[in-house]
Enzyme design. Structure first.
Site, PDB file in Angstrom:
ATOM      1  N   HIS A   7       0.808  -1.220   0.000  1.00 49.26           N
ATOM      2  CA  HIS A   7       0.000   0.000   0.000  1.00 49.26           C
ATOM      3  C   HIS A   7       0.844   1.274   0.000  1.00 49.26           C
ATOM      4  O   HIS A   7       0.316   2.369  -0.232  1.00 49.26           O
ATOM      5  CB  HIS A   7      -0.920   0.039   1.224  1.00 49.26           C
ATOM      6  CG  HIS A   7      -1.946  -1.048   1.249  1.00 49.26           C
ATOM      7  ND1 HIS A   7      -2.781  -1.312   0.196  1.00 49.26           N
ATOM      8  CD2 HIS A   7      -2.273  -1.948   2.227  1.00 49.26           C
ATOM      9  CE1 HIS A   7      -3.584  -2.318   0.509  1.00 49.26           C
ATOM     10  NE2 HIS A   7      -3.287  -2.730   1.721  1.00 49.26           N
ATOM     11  N   ASP A  37      -2.932 -10.890  -1.843  1.00 53.09           N
ATOM     12  CA  ASP A  37      -3.459 -10.323  -0.609  1.00 53.09           C
ATOM     13  C   ASP A  37      -4.938  -9.994  -0.806  1.00 53.09           C
ATOM     14  O   ASP A  37      -5.386  -9.720  -1.925  1.00 53.09           O
ATOM     15  CB  ASP A  37      -2.674  -9.055  -0.280  1.00 53.09           C
ATOM     16  CG  ASP A  37      -2.954  -8.500   1.108  1.00 53.09           C
ATOM     17  OD1 ASP A  37      -2.140  -8.754   2.009  1.00 53.09           O
ATOM     18  OD2 ASP A  37      -3.974  -7.798   1.272  1.00 53.09           O
ATOM     19  N   HIS A  88      -6.380  -7.398  -0.114  1.00 56.11           N
ATOM     20  CA  HIS A  88      -6.521  -5.976  -0.423  1.00 56.11           C
ATOM     21  C   HIS A  88      -5.636  -5.598  -1.596  1.00 56.11           C
ATOM     22  O   HIS A  88      -4.518  -6.109  -1.731  1.00 56.11           O
ATOM     23  CB  HIS A  88      -6.173  -5.133   0.801  1.00 56.11           C
ATOM     24  CG  HIS A  88      -6.983  -5.471   2.010  1.00 56.11           C
ATOM     25  ND1 HIS A  88      -6.540  -6.342   2.977  1.00 56.11           N
ATOM     26  CD2 HIS A  88      -8.223  -5.080   2.382  1.00 56.11           C
ATOM     27  CE1 HIS A  88      -7.457  -6.468   3.908  1.00 56.11           C
ATOM     28  NE2 HIS A  88      -8.496  -5.717   3.576  1.00 56.11           N
ATOM     29  N   ASP A 142      -4.286 -12.756   4.193  1.00 58.01           N
ATOM     30  CA  ASP A 142      -5.495 -12.299   4.870  1.00 58.01           C
ATOM     31  C   ASP A 142      -6.772 -12.615   4.099  1.00 58.01           C
ATOM     32  O   ASP A 142      -7.865 -12.259   4.533  1.00 58.01           O
ATOM     33  CB  ASP A 142      -5.417 -10.794   5.168  1.00 58.01           C
ATOM     34  CG  ASP A 142      -5.002  -9.955   3.981  1.00 58.01           C
ATOM     35  OD1 ASP A 142      -4.767 -10.515   2.896  1.00 58.01           O
ATOM     36  OD2 ASP A 142      -4.890  -8.721   4.144  1.00 58.01           O
TER      37      ASP A 142
END
Length: 313
Positions: free
Chosen positions: A134, A170, A172, A257
């Site tokens: 990120h 991931d 996200h 995750d």
């Protein structure tokens, strides 16, 4: 891959120095449970170095400036010296050890990339924190401060002069990785992730721009996607972009995750799904990249699920 040297697992105690505070999901325990789960060495299938060497801070800083603004690096260092509050976003809490950990994580990524291009290793899983994907050139976001995955890609491309492919499973979307290479024809990016969800990027029409058009492939999935949906989407996107790019190395943003037990991911992946994702990466690397893979820890916040998934991966 029996003719290859064992997978190399690397970490360093400095990545434990970042302390975002009691109750924060991105804790040092994440690294510790993974390293414990990877002992013993599984009959020689991998080696574990808990104290892998780091380059000098000056060397790391030089490479970090390829992907981060100098002003941002300085601002991050100053904030960490103060040792409280957050940087840019309330989810990026800092401590006096945060900058040190982030530099160490970047150093681990840098060394792994250099060792791969110098034929010292074929495959590595780098267990680092803070995570990476990120972080943008001028800002921290989503627990991420420096983009170690982007750094590794830059080192490989700069050294080999050949394209690389970054794949990200991931839960996200890796907005920072995508922004780093969105207009680049030599770095592909494939992400399968939940949408709409943090960080709100990664729609299917985000495909790159200019010379990089077509090298970005996003597969946004609804909350609750299971193995059959998540893995099938990943396999298709991976094949599509790898076939086009023919990467010299595959780099993995390995977030766990998306596992059903994770408190933050919102997906329903199982250990079998993680095995399938990892097998897809290995198969693509065998076909296109002479088996060369660099994998870096991203998310994963249920400790037992994280340990299980990391061992499978």
């Amino acid at each position: 891959m029996s003719d290859r040297s064992p997978l190399v697992v690397r970490s360093n105690p400095r990545v434990l120095e970042h302390d975002p505070g009691l109750g924060h999901p991105e804790s040092a325990r994440r690294v510790q449970v993974i390293l414990d789960a990877l002992q013993p060495d599984a009959d020689g299938r991998w080696t574990v170095d808990r104290n892998a060497p780091l380059p000098s801070e000056g060397d790391v800083m030089g490479v970090l400036k390829w992907i981060h603004d100098a002003e941002y690096i300085e601002r991050f260092q100053t904030a960490s010296q103060e040792g409280h509050g957050w940087l840019d976003s309330h989810d990026c809490r800092i401590s006096k050890g945060t900058f040190s950990s982030a530099v160490a994580a970047a150093g681990l990524a840098m060394n792994a990339a250099l060792d791969l291009v110098n034929n010292k290793i074929d495959r590595a899983f780098v267990v680092l924190r803070p995570p990476s994907h990120h972080a943008e050139s001028d800002s921290a976001k989503g627990y991420c401060f420096f983009n170690s995955v982007a750094l590794a890609a830059e080192v490989v491309v700069g050294s080999l002069g050949e394209p690389v492919l970054i794949v990200d499973f991931d839960a996200h979307h890796g907005n920072g990785i995508q922004k780093s290479f969105y207009d680049r024809p030599d770095v592909g990016y494939v992400s399968v992730h939940g949408f709409p969800a943090f960080p709100g990027t990664g729609t299917a029409d985000e495909i790159g721009e200019g010379a990089g058009e077509g090298t970005t492939r996003n597969i946004p999935l609804a909350v609750g996607a299971d193995d059959s949906i998540f893995c099938t989407a990943f396999e298709g996107a991976l094949h599509e972009v790898a076939s086009r790019l023919r990467p010299a190395v595959i780099i993995v943003a390995a977030g766990f995750d998306a596992h059903a037990a994770d408190p933050l991911g919102g997906m329903r992946l199982t250990e079998a799904g993680v095995r399938r994702l990892s097998a897809a990466v290995t198969g693509a690397a065998e076909r296109w990249s002479n088996g060369r893979i660099l994998s870096f820890l991203e998310g994963g916040f249920d400790l037992q699920a994280l340990a299980n998934c990391a061992r499978i991966h």
